[in-house]
Design an enzyme around this catalytic site. Sequence first.
Site, mmCIF file in Angstrom:
data_model
loop_
_atom_site.group_PDB
_atom_site.id
_atom_site.type_symbol
_atom_site.label_atom_id
_atom_site.label_comp_id
_atom_site.label_asym_id
_atom_site.label_seq_id
_atom_site.Cartn_x
_atom_site.Cartn_y
_atom_site.Cartn_z
ATOM 1 N N SER A 94 56.312 44.574 33.473
ATOM 2 C CA SER A 94 57.134 43.368 33.374
ATOM 3 C C SER A 94 57.901 43.379 32.050
ATOM 4 C CB SER A 94 56.246 42.130 33.544
ATOM 5 O OG SER A 94 57.015 40.984 33.819
ATOM 6 N N HIS A 228 53.696 40.463 41.870
ATOM 7 C CA HIS A 228 54.091 40.897 40.536
ATOM 8 C C HIS A 228 52.970 41.627 39.800
ATOM 9 C CE1 HIS A 228 56.684 41.005 37.104
ATOM 10 N NE2 HIS A 228 55.814 40.367 36.341
#
Length: 253
Positions: A94, A228
């Site tokens: 990320s 995610h």
Amino acid sequence: MNSTWFRRFTTVTGDGPRLVCFPHAGGSATAFKDLTHALPGHVDVVCVQYPGRQDRYREEPFTALTALAEAVAEELARELAAGGARPYALFGHSMGSLVAFETARLLARDGLPGPQRLFVSGRGAPDTPNDVPYHLYDDADVLADVRRLGGTDQAMLEDPDILELVMPALRADYGALGTYRWQAGEPIDSPVTALIGDSDPMVNERQARTWAAHTTGAFDLKVFPGGHFYLFDHLGEVAEALSDGLLTEAAAS
């Protein structure tokens, strides 16, 4: 390596390539503790500990992503410039993907050996349009986004004492993401492997493939089931992908 910036979670240092891991927004070095143990023992895994969290919670967190990358690059450069450093790779998840990429660019700018491979997870390339005003988020917005993405023990978010400790880092990281702007430059020479979850609300396959334009080397994309934070549910498969990428470069060198 500098123990202020880097953490190891094994008692034995592997004699193979070094893998430097960069955490997500609000994350700490311990985010990669389980992954460290899933990787082959010969890989020397070191995890970046950003200021403002865990044992560095008294330090001011960085509010600019490029400044954070500069600080990490400075620490890595000391070892590379000293000579005798082992081959290494960078892995970011990320926000950590952007920090790892900018770190690689800074090392290349200074004429230092680049990573054998850059692994970028859960994020599109730095020039992917970003119209989310993360830097304008208040605490409620930040916490809502953290809950939406998962990957954090949700019970922790309900504990006022824990929130008091983690919110400064979260605010800083979201601010850094919101103000980050891609500065065009030469692609890096290191091969790039992008890794994503197939239901990640932040990045899809098309966006992940945009990383290919940022390297003159090979590009590969690995897609896993999940959102995610897919990597925490597929530690074995992710470790295998990282290990295979390192072995590929070792065979080519």
